[in-house]
Design an enzyme around this catalytic site. Structure first.
Site, PDB file in Angstrom:
ATOM      1  N   PRO A 232      -2.172  -4.675   9.508  1.00 28.85           N
ATOM      2  CA  PRO A 232      -3.198  -6.405   9.255  1.00 28.85           C
ATOM      3  C   PRO A 232      -3.999  -6.564   8.548  1.00 28.85           C
ATOM      4  O   PRO A 232      -3.630  -5.145   8.136  1.00 28.85           O
ATOM      5  CB  PRO A 232      -4.114  -5.923  10.861  1.00 28.85           C
ATOM      6  CG  PRO A 232      -4.011  -4.245  11.106  1.00 28.85           C
ATOM      7  CD  PRO A 232      -2.220  -4.265  10.773  1.00 28.85           C
ATOM      8  N   ASN A 233      -4.280  -7.760   7.895  1.00 26.35           N
ATOM      9  CA  ASN A 233      -4.816  -7.780   7.189  1.00 26.35           C
ATOM     10  C   ASN A 233      -4.599  -7.676   5.499  1.00 26.35           C
ATOM     11  O   ASN A 233      -4.642  -8.147   4.507  1.00 26.35           O
ATOM     12  CB  ASN A 233      -6.635  -7.052   6.561  1.00 26.35           C
ATOM     13  CG  ASN A 233      -7.229  -7.761   8.306  1.00 26.35           C
ATOM     14  OD1 ASN A 233      -7.524  -8.651   8.491  1.00 26.35           O
ATOM     15  ND2 ASN A 233      -7.958  -6.741   9.274  1.00 26.35           N
TER      16      ASN A 233
ATOM     17  N   ARG B 228      -9.501 -10.081  -2.104  1.00 29.87           N
ATOM     18  CA  ARG B 228     -10.329 -10.059  -1.927  1.00 29.87           C
ATOM     19  C   ARG B 228     -10.252  -7.714  -2.350  1.00 29.87           C
ATOM     20  O   ARG B 228      -8.984  -7.993  -2.042  1.00 29.87           O
ATOM     21  CB  ARG B 228     -10.760  -9.967  -0.981  1.00 29.87           C
ATOM     22  CG  ARG B 228     -10.836 -10.610  -0.388  1.00 29.87           C
ATOM     23  CD  ARG B 228     -11.958 -11.604   1.002  1.00 29.87           C
ATOM     24  NE  ARG B 228     -12.719 -10.926   0.398  1.00 29.87           N
ATOM     25  CZ  ARG B 228     -14.346 -10.910   1.777  1.00 29.87           C
ATOM     26  NH1 ARG B 228     -14.260 -10.711   2.529  1.00 29.87           N
ATOM     27  NH2 ARG B 228     -15.532 -10.108   1.393  1.00 29.87           N
TER      28      ARG B 228
ATOM     29  N   TYR C  75      -7.849  -2.533  -3.089  1.00 27.28           N
ATOM     30  CA  TYR C  75      -5.893  -2.479  -2.792  1.00 27.28           C
ATOM     31  C   TYR C  75      -5.205  -3.001  -4.370  1.00 27.28           C
ATOM     32  O   TYR C  75      -3.993  -3.127  -3.723  1.00 27.28           O
ATOM     33  CB  TYR C  75      -6.108  -3.186  -2.009  1.00 27.28           C
ATOM     34  CG  TYR C  75      -6.987  -2.679  -0.353  1.00 27.28           C
ATOM     35  CD1 TYR C  75      -6.176  -1.673  -0.114  1.00 27.28           C
ATOM     36  CD2 TYR C  75      -7.696  -3.503  -0.231  1.00 27.28           C
ATOM     37  CE1 TYR C  75      -6.776  -0.663   1.338  1.00 27.28           C
ATOM     38  CE2 TYR C  75      -8.452  -2.452   1.695  1.00 27.28           C
ATOM     39  CZ  TYR C  75      -7.909  -1.125   2.061  1.00 27.28           C
ATOM     40  OH  TYR C  75      -8.296  -0.658   2.477  1.00 27.28           O
TER      41      TYR C  75
ATOM     42  N   ASN D 215       3.021   0.481   6.876  1.00 28.70           N
ATOM     43  CA  ASN D 215       1.891   0.376   6.099  1.00 28.70           C
ATOM     44  C   ASN D 215       1.241  -0.047   7.234  1.00 28.70           C
ATOM     45  O   ASN D 215       1.104  -1.451   7.427  1.00 28.70           O
ATOM     46  CB  ASN D 215       1.825  -0.130   5.407  1.00 28.70           C
ATOM     47  CG  ASN D 215      -0.191   0.250   4.390  1.00 28.70           C
ATOM     48  OD1 ASN D 215      -0.715   0.104   5.695  1.00 28.70           O
ATOM     49  ND2 ASN D 215      -0.369  -0.222   3.455  1.00 28.70           N
TER      50      ASN D 215
ATOM     51  N   ALA E 204      -4.897  -0.590   9.314  1.00 30.70           N
ATOM     52  CA  ALA E 204      -6.545   0.284  10.617  1.00 30.70           C
ATOM     53  C   ALA E 204      -5.555   0.771  11.320  1.00 30.70           C
ATOM     54  O   ALA E 204      -6.465   1.119  12.190  1.00 30.70           O
ATOM     55  CB  ALA E 204      -7.244  -1.581  10.975  1.00 30.70           C
TER      56      ALA E 204
ATOM     57  N   GLU F 110       5.281   6.583   5.400  1.00 27.53           N
ATOM     58  CA  GLU F 110       4.614   5.443   6.003  1.00 27.53           C
ATOM     59  C   GLU F 110       3.607   5.439   4.605  1.00 27.53           C
ATOM     60  O   GLU F 110       3.461   6.568   3.551  1.00 27.53           O
ATOM     61  CB  GLU F 110       3.234   6.670   7.010  1.00 27.53           C
ATOM     62  CG  GLU F 110       1.809   6.201   7.569  1.00 27.53           C
ATOM     63  CD  GLU F 110       1.208   7.243   8.148  1.00 27.53           C
ATOM     64  OE1 GLU F 110       1.809   8.207   8.370  1.00 27.53           O
ATOM     65  OE2 GLU F 110      -0.566   7.178   7.816  1.00 27.53           O
TER      66      GLU F 110
ATOM     67  N   HIS G 222       0.320   4.147   2.508  1.00 25.91           N
ATOM     68  CA  HIS G 222      -1.066   3.717   2.373  1.00 25.91           C
ATOM     69  C   HIS G 222      -1.448   3.082   0.686  1.00 25.91           C
ATOM     70  O   HIS G 222      -1.077   3.983  -0.618  1.00 25.91           O
ATOM     71  CB  HIS G 222      -2.324   4.028   2.758  1.00 25.91           C
ATOM     72  CG  HIS G 222      -1.670   4.857   3.819  1.00 25.91           C
ATOM     73  ND1 HIS G 222      -2.545   3.915   4.936  1.00 25.91           N
ATOM     74  CD2 HIS G 222      -1.146   5.601   5.316  1.00 25.91           C
ATOM     75  CE1 HIS G 222      -2.176   4.632   5.633  1.00 25.91           C
ATOM     76  NE2 HIS G 222      -0.858   5.323   5.795  1.00 25.91           N
TER      77      HIS G 222
ATOM     78  N   ARG H 177     -11.508   8.755   1.732  1.00 28.83           N
ATOM     79  CA  ARG H 177     -12.486   7.705   1.846  1.00 28.83           C
ATOM     80  C   ARG H 177     -13.195   7.675   2.927  1.00 28.83           C
ATOM     81  O   ARG H 177     -12.866   8.947   3.406  1.00 28.83           O
ATOM     82  CB  ARG H 177     -11.887   6.067   2.001  1.00 28.83           C
ATOM     83  CG  ARG H 177     -11.038   5.669   0.968  1.00 28.83           C
ATOM     84  CD  ARG H 177      -9.886   4.441   1.024  1.00 28.83           C
ATOM     85  NE  ARG H 177     -10.716   3.507   1.710  1.00 28.83           N
ATOM     86  CZ  ARG H 177     -10.474   2.442   1.571  1.00 28.83           C
ATOM     87  NH1 ARG H 177      -8.977   1.652   1.512  1.00 28.83           N
ATOM     88  NH2 ARG H 177     -11.060   1.667   2.383  1.00 28.83           N
TER      89      ARG H 177
HETATM   90  O1  CA2 Z   1      -4.485   1.980   1.800  1.00 27.67           O
HETATM   91  C1  CA2 Z   1      -4.066   1.516   2.818  1.00 27.67           C
HETATM   92  O2  CA2 Z   1      -3.192   0.738   2.568  1.00 27.67           O
HETATM   93  C2  CA2 Z   1      -4.745   0.677   4.111  1.00 27.67           C
HETATM   94  O3  CA2 Z   1      -3.659   1.187   5.025  1.00 27.67           O
HETATM   95  C3  CA2 Z   1      -4.757  -0.636   4.433  1.00 27.67           C
HETATM   96  C4  CA2 Z   1      -5.944  -1.076   5.657  1.00 27.67           C
HETATM   97  C5  CA2 Z   1      -6.938   0.304   6.020  1.00 27.67           C
HETATM   98  O4  CA2 Z   1      -7.489  -0.149   7.045  1.00 27.67           O
HETATM   99  C6  CA2 Z   1      -6.667   1.824   5.703  1.00 27.67           C
HETATM  100  O5  CA2 Z   1      -7.179   2.681   6.086  1.00 27.67           O
HETATM  101  C7  CA2 Z   1      -5.281   1.855   4.838  1.00 27.67           C
HETATM  102  C8  CA2 Z   1      -6.515  -2.204   5.271  1.00 27.67           C
HETATM  103  C9  CA2 Z   1      -5.856  -2.860   4.903  1.00 27.67           C
HETATM  104  C10 CA2 Z   1      -6.206  -4.066   4.697  1.00 27.67           C
HETATM  105  O6  CA2 Z   1      -6.034  -4.956   3.235  1.00 27.67           O
HETATM  106  C11 CA2 Z   1      -6.754  -5.876   2.895  1.00 27.67           C
HETATM  107  C12 CA2 Z   1      -6.676  -6.306   1.449  1.00 27.67           C
HETATM  108  C13 CA2 Z   1      -7.138  -7.319   1.267  1.00 27.67           C
HETATM  109  C14 CA2 Z   1      -7.962  -7.569   1.358  1.00 27.67           C
HETATM  110  C15 CA2 Z   1      -9.079  -6.977   2.590  1.00 27.67           C
HETATM  111  C16 CA2 Z   1      -8.495  -6.360   3.042  1.00 27.67           C
END
Ligand code: CA2
Length: 143
Positions: free
Chosen positions: A10-11, A18, A23, A75, A78, A99, A101, A108
């Site tokens: 997700p996301n 953003r 990221y 990946n 969340a 996996e 990230h 974090r």
């Molecule tokens: O570091 C990673 O790849 C995560 O899997 C990313 C997740 C986070 O919840 C994990 O703890 C670590 C969040 C992905 C959200 O991606 C976004 C990208 C751009 C803008 C907003 C969110």
């Protein structure tokens, strides 16, 4: 032909729009294009999918069990930190699981330090940004 499935949780469809400081600047399309190219060079078939829905990710993992997919690079975003259901689906998959990230989750918030998926993953890559996916694919194709 050997087959690998790349799953983005997700996301991650928002990548590049953003929080680039966390990221990176690459979009999901950039990352996937890079992986498609690397897989083609290595002679592997690849499918890259993103979903904001836990059940859809589970359906994709279950489908991979049956279609000869040799490895899953995931990946779970969340869902990494919450989803026993994704762990159960991966436990029913016989191939390799890596996996990935983008960020170093261990640097974090403490809720990001635990991963259900790591209980199943053969390898875990965190903090290398989009290069982590490329490293995971390289490891899969080296098998
Ligand atoms: O570091 C990673 O790849 C995560 O899997 C990313 C997740 C986070 O919840 C994990 O703890 C670590 C969040 C992905 C959200 O991606 C976004 C990208 C751009 C803008 C907003 C969110």
């Amino acid at each position: 032909m050997n087959k690998v499935l790349v799953l983005h949780g997700p996301n991650l469809n928002l990548l590049g729009t953003r929080q680039p400081e966390v990221y990176g600047h690459q979009t999901l399309e950039d990352i996937n294009n890079d992986l498609y190219q690397a897989a083609a060079v290595g002679g592997w078939e690849i499918s890259c999918r993103q979903s904001n829905h836990e059940g859809e990710l589970i359906d994709l993992i279950q489908a991979a069990r049956l279609d000869g997919t040799a490895a899953i690079i995931i990946n779970p975003a969340a869902y990494t930190h919450t989803s026993v259901a994704i762990l159960d689906a991966l436990n029913a998959f016989d191939g390799k699981v890596i996996e990935v990230h983008l960020s170093n989750v261990h640097q974090r918030e403490s809720f990001r330090h635990h991963s259900y998926v790591s209980l199943r993953a053969d390898g875990v890559i965190a903090g290398l940004g989009s290069q982590g996916y490329r490293a995971a694919l390289k490891a899969v194709m080296a098998e």
